[in-house]
Structure formats: structure tokens, C-alpha cells
Scaffold this motif. Sequence first.
Motif, short mmCIF file in Angstrom:
data_model
loop_
_atom_site.label_atom_id
_atom_site.label_comp_id
_atom_site.label_asym_id
_atom_site.label_seq_id
_atom_site.Cartn_x
_atom_site.Cartn_y
_atom_site.Cartn_z
N GLU A 139 30.33 43.40 49.12
CA GLU A 139 30.87 42.65 47.99
C GLU A 139 31.85 41.59 48.47
OE1 GLU A 139 32.53 45.07 44.81
OE2 GLU A 139 33.87 43.42 44.36
N THR A 142 29.61 38.89 50.54
CA THR A 142 28.54 38.14 49.88
C THR A 142 28.80 37.85 48.41
OG1 THR A 142 27.30 40.07 49.14
CG2 THR A 142 26.91 39.32 51.39
N GLY A 143 29.70 38.62 47.78
CA GLY A 143 29.94 38.39 46.36
C GLY A 143 29.15 39.32 45.46
N ALA A 144 28.33 40.17 46.05
CA ALA A 144 27.59 41.13 45.22
C ALA A 144 27.42 42.42 46.01
CB ALA A 144 26.23 40.58 44.83
#
Lengths: 369, 607
Positions: A139, A142-144
Motif C-alpha cells: 500500500e 503502490t497506493g493499493a
Amino acid sequence: MKEVKLFLGPQHPGMHGNYSVQMYVDGDIVKKARPTPGFLHRGFEKLMERRLWMGNLALIPRICVVEPDINEMVYAQGIEMLAKVEIPEKAHWIRMMILEMARLAIHIMGLGGIGGPTGLYTLTYWAIAQRDLILDLFEEITGARVYHMYIVPGGVRKQLPDGILEKLSELLDELEVKIPEYRELGLKHPIIHKRLKDNIMLPEDVVWEVGITGIGMRSATNKEYDLRKVQPYARYDQVEFDVPVANYSDALTRVNIKYKEIFQSIRILRQVIEKMPKEGEVRTKISTGSALRWKVPAGMVYSAIESSRGEYGYFIVSDGKEMPYRIAVRGASYPQGLLGIEKYLVDCRIDDASLWMDTMGVCSPEIDR
Amino acid sequence: MNERKSFFAPVKAWKYLLKKPVTIKKEDVFDNPREASDQYRGFHQNDWDKCIGCGTCASICPTNAISMVEIASLKIEDGKKNERPALDYGRCSFCALCVDICVSDSLKMTKEYVHLSKDIDSFYFIPDINGIHNTQEKQGYVRDETSELLDLERVKMAHEDVSRKNSFIEIVKGYSMEMALAESARCVECGICTATCPAHMNIPEYIRSIYENDLKGAVTHLYKTNPLSNVCGRICTHLCEGACSLAVRGEAISIRWLKRYIVDNTPIEDYEEAVLSFVTEPVNGKVGIVGSGPSGLSAAYYLRTLGYEVDVYEKRAIPGGVISYGGPEYRLPEASVQKDIGMIKKTGVNFITNTKVGTDITLEQLKEKYDAVFLGIGFSLSRPLNIPGSDHKNVEYAIPLLAETRDYLRGSSKMPDVHEKVVVIGGGNVAFDVARTLLRLQIEKYGKVNVAMASLENRDILPADLEELEEGEEEGIIGSFGYGPEEIVVENNKIVGLKVNKVISIFDEDKRFNPKYDKTDSYVIEATQVYISTGQMPEYDMITDDMKEKMEIVRGKIITGEYGQVENLPWLFAGGDIVRGPDIINGVANGHDSAYGIDLYLQSKNK
């Protein structure tokens, strides 16, 4: 005695994904097995032909939920081969880091997953919690948490956030302490041991007959066939690691190899932390113009990497336009999951069917894609 | 290598009975949710002040989750649409490609990831700066240089080096196929340019045709709205590029040079086929057109495609008006002009040259002869400048010089009489055309350059394009920008120079033209010939007085209805400079509109 037809899946806790096997049983012995794909079919290959080269990135990770990054990697690697683009050095190392983190996540989940079919759910709960710690790092990078969409054609999408390597290092320390506990609780457990030992055999000739790769092949044939070694991509040729093998493939051996591979991944990640270039670009363009109009030169290419289940590949055909002409997915578990079930689930006990799926490394979304 | 089983090993797991669970409590999920990472891809937020409504986010969205919604309260401006993206979170896959490609940097993502509602409509949402739950401060994923999905730099256009001044060779070299393909690939097809272009050219469509290497298709798109694409591909004022959405963060698409690429590189058979494909069956109706400049040519072409019989009257020997006699050869080569005019001729338009309406034939006669008349006479006179000495015989004007030079280069006239030392008054593009033409003639005649320029406007507010200033100075023009002319100094009946004063201000408090000078900062620019290029004006000598009475002329411009129809004179249509002021693309647009208006008028008349 009359045969009874039973369904394993598509809704069944012992089934991996919405896949179905029709089992014709005599007593509790499977006499005939018919895999029934289609419940999970989302038409990925066709959808890819109608999406931009960049737009596909939102689609392909969904082919394998637990280890989505392999899809991004084969896709990006294939496009780079077609476009003859050399990506920045640092991107190679970041990619390797992401792939090994994903391998860790899925192996831990697979190891804990043994708890499902054997009834020891504690193991599964542990694994899920442990995996979440890896997802926390994903997370941040990468943001997810699950579908990262981070490995992109031309490199990776963003620079690493500050301090992430230290956090990874700490996590590896923790895993090195925690993972052996799985062994204590799971692999040494008398009941699980009994269920796995000398059960669900995979003879060498079946490996060659069906075309199984990955842990299945390595456990049965004593061959160190791992694409990271035999056909290195990213920077796997610059890190040291072993490929655990065996020449007797029962379920316990395969789980054991998975267990050992976790430590090899940790070993690779430690080297990545040490050797990764500190500075540098992480992305180049694969084509001129905006992403709406990226073109990939016409041609065809087979791009493959080593997933947690074996050789995972995309056959990519481009006609030089802004969308792929055709992409075919070679799911790593395709041979055992489709052909293997039909022929070799026979003579298995009903209660071992789920274990068969688990230890053979069947991932239904990549079969039924 | 396999494990041995151990009865006691599993018991070790019991130690966790005494440890705190790692799971998050159910209450915390709603009331005190864990904060997501700094670049988490959560629900969107969109800064409406920055957003231009281009819809690029909707174009890239792989799941079609984004649709553009018209917001009635927003104004439509040049370079902005009154649309904003709306998200369907039933479809969104949170890939953030929309954020990475956002041309205005307005779309971002927040750290918000919990949205629970029984109202299904609340999952369809038009984000603004506050995000879905008024959580502006919780910014998550944003675009950066690495994740950029646009190509913000133009493909550089090659220009001739400074030795260009030795001839009238075209300065801009044009794009090669490779360059044009690369440049066309930058377009995001938002269509904001189309709205801004006076002729509303189908810009995204023809750029897409280039990208698909379908030049014939591209020509078809060009001729839908502009029959002077060769000319406009070279000297258009390219308002479109000013509005281009890519210009918000980077460099606009080279729309003008891409247009030129199409017209220069399409095989002539394909080109002709595409142009003539628009011409329909003849219909009953004759239209006379006065003036063969951009607006007249445009009106003629579109009327001809509608099937009308069209006669175009031109006072000079060659049709084209400003494009044949105005723009200098080094910007607008003769071949390009003739290609455009030639194509229009091929559609069957009849040109009557060397015929001046007003003297050779009157407007009244045209009215009798034709069902409708279009007036596109342009600004054909130079605006005079009244300063002491401006009545001297060696004071020349811009338009005659430019026309004479074009004729000289065609071989139909002798070289204009250029002195060794000249000064040009004016700071617009035409003044630079004059200066740079003079400079080339001087090199031909004397082998050296001595051209000075003087304009009221200083360098920062010069009306001419920056390109003209830079290239002109490179070629050797000596500019006195910000110095207004006071008098042309004449001694012994010979001009010796131009006296200029430093300008303090050009307009007074009421914003009226009233230049103020600093008389202490003044000098004389040496020259024996002065060229005046301070504007153009129309020549309405063909319009009779009683016609003039019926129509409204405000500051030299004729007031017309929506489609160029002159009120009270329904048979008369007007367009181009005399309606909109000097600009070629405006003329083209007016011509097209008037063709439509004439068609409507003649259809209603024939009923």
C-alpha cells in the motif's frame, strides 16, 4: 456399487476460487473427475484486445488475485521486448522486490491455506494476518493493497517512498521469526503430517506428461528448473538464491518446498535492499505521445516469468496499433488444474480432493480467465 | 528432507492465547478507520478551479467509470468546457490512470476508502475539491513526473538558418512523417480547440487521421470546414493552439504544422478526390462573389459544393486577395496558395479577374445578375499616418509593397524601388512582413541590410508574434520598439530620417488611443525611405449611398446577421475583414457561414 456425482465448487470452502469439479465417487473414493470451468470466466483475453496498452494495466492484475504482480510483470516485459526498450536499472531492482514480496505473500497464504482442507484454521488466520503486513508495504509503495498496477511498461509507476527499504527489512526480520512457527504448528502437526505424508503423489512421468512446472516439477524431478535461474529476468542473475528440489513428490514435500522458498525470497529481498541503486530514474517511455496513443511495434512475443506456481507467460501479438491484437495467457497451473484433475484426481479420497488442489498449486482464475 | 511429526510442536502456538490480537475491531472500522498510506488510491477529488473539462480522464478510464457531465452553472470560455467528470464507483477500479493523465492537474485521489450507504445513487458522484466525504486534507495518490502519461513537449519544428535572408525561401521546413506521427500521438482528443477555432475545424479528427496515417481522410476532415488549408497550415493565427488543453501544463500540439503536413504530403490524386467528393449535383441558383480573398474563396467553395453556380470577381490579375498579394513568400509560398485556389477552381468556381466591382461592373448590376451577392473585399487599403513629412513621395505603405513584391517574385512586375536605408513604422505582424521583405530586397539589390523599425509598443506588448521579433532581429532588423514617430525629417526635399520619442503610455485613462511621449528621450533614425504599416482599412467605393444608408457600418465594419446576411439588404451577404477584422481564419469561417446563409436564403426564395 452405484456411483454418486458430487460437486466440489464453485461454492465450496475447499475450492480455490469459483472453479468446479464434478466428482463421481464410489464410497469416498473419486472414480471419475470432470473439471467444469466457466464460473469464473471474465473474458480477459478478449477484453485486452479492446483496451489501450496502458489501460490493460487495470485489468490484468485481476487474473490472479493473490499474486497479481506477475501479470503486470509479464505484460510489461513483453511490451518492452516488442518495443525494444531498455528500462532503467533501478526499475529492475524495484520490480524484483515487488515480485518477491508478492511471492512471499502468496507462499505464506498457501502455507497457511493448508489449514483449510485439514481443519486447522489457526494456521490460515495467522497467514492472513502475516500477509496483511506485506500488503501494508504494498500500500505504501503502490497506493493499493491488492491490485497494485505498479509494474508498468517501461519500468515502475512511481519512485519508492522514503524509508520503505528499512520497513521491509524490519518486516523480513519479523517473518524470519514467525514463519518457523507455521512449521511447528502445521507441518509437524501429527494430523496434518499424516494427511500429507505419502499422500497425493505426483510421479515424475506425470510432470512430463501434463507439463507441470514450478514446485510440482521441482519436487518430483530433482531438477532446478526455475525461470529466475534458467532464463533470468529483472536482476535475478545478480542475486544469490537456491532452488529447493526433491525427487519424491508427496503433498508434504511440496508444502515443504514452499516453506523453503519463503526463506529464499527473504534472502533475495535482503540482497535487493542492499544492492538496489539509491538514485536514478525508474521509468522510460515505451512510445511517443500520450498514453491514449501509445503504440507497440508490430510483432509477437512470448514473455514468461516464474510465478509461485510455475511458468507464467503471456503470448502477446501486436499489429502496431494502440491496442493489443491478441494476448494469450499461459496460466502456471493450467496443466495440473485442467488436465491433471481429470486424469489424476481419480483414486483420491473425497476429503483429500481439496488438499490435492491446494498442494498441486491450482489457481482457478488463471485457468478460467 | 521431509519434516518429522512432533506431538508437542503445535502446542507452542498456545502462547498466542496471551497476546493481543492483530485484527482491527469492528467498531474501529467505522468510527476510527485506519489511515491509509500517503499515496493511497481512494475516492477522487477534483479541483474545479483548475479542471478544464477536457474529458481526458474519461477517455483513458479502462472501465468506463468516468463520464463527463455538463454543469449549467459553469461558463464556457476559450480553453474550457463546462463539463466535469462524474465517477461511477460501481465501475471504478481505482487504477488512478485518470489522475496520471489529468492535463490540468486537478484530479487527485484521497485516502478515503470507506463509503457505506443504502442510497445507491451516492456511489455515482461528481467529485469536487472536498472529495466524497468532505475530506480535502486527506490527499492520497497524486500524479508526479514518473507517473506522467502525457507527452508535454512538442516535436521541434526545423527552421532555415539565418542565411534564409538571402532569398525568399520558406523559413519553416515542415514535419517529416516520423515527426508528424510523433506529434499527432500527443493529442488527447478533447476537442477544446474545435470550439475555439473560428472555423470550428475538426482538429482532433484530422490529427487522428495523421496518427492513423490516413492522409486522404485527413484532407476530407480539413475541407469540411476550411478550403484554404494550405494557407492556414502556414500563416494561421492558430487560436486553437492557445486553447489546447496540453498547454495547461506543457506545450500545445503544433496544430498548424500538422495541418501543413497533411496538405504537403497527401498524394495529389487522393487530395483532389477528397476535395471534389463534397461537390453535389447542380441546383438552381447563381451567386456572385466580390473579392477573391479568404472569405470569398471559402464562400465560393462551399456554395459550389452545395451545387450553386458561382462567379468570383477579382480586381487584380490573380485571385486570392491577401493570400496572393499580402503574405510574404517566405511564409506563404506561391505554390501553396495556387494549390488552394486551384482546388477551388477544379470544383467549378468561375473566376473573373481584372474586374473591379464599382468601376468595371456595379454592385447594382451584380444584384440583377445573381440571386445573391457575397461581399468579401477585405481591408485593401493601408491606414494613413498623419505626421509631418508623411506626404513625401518616398513615404510608402505596406500593402502596395507586399503586393508588388509578390508580383515581382512571380515575374510579372519589376522590383519594388527599395532604398539603401529604410525605416518601417509599426509593430504588428504586417510591419514585420514589410521589414523582412525589404531586407531581402536590399540584399538582392545592395548586398547589405539596413532596415530599422519603430513602434509605439515596446518589446513586451508588441502585437507581432514573438517568433517574428526573434527571427527579424536575427536577420538584422534594428528595432526601436517603444518609440513613437514624431516626424519624418525632410531636408532639401529628401528624407533624412524618422524622429522618434520614447513612449510613456499609448492609451489614456479612458482607454482611448492617445500616446504620450517623453520628449527628452528622442533621436532620429537615419533613412531615406519610410514604410508605414500601422493598420489596414476597407474600401467601400462600390457600395452606393442608398445601400450604405440601409446598412449599418460601425468603425469600418459591416454589421451582419448570424449567417453574414446584411440586414435590410437580404440579397447581400458580407464576411471576412469587413465584418470581423483582419484574420484569415475568421474570413474562412465567415465565408462558410455565409454559404450556409445564402443557401437558406435561396431555398426560402425558391419556395
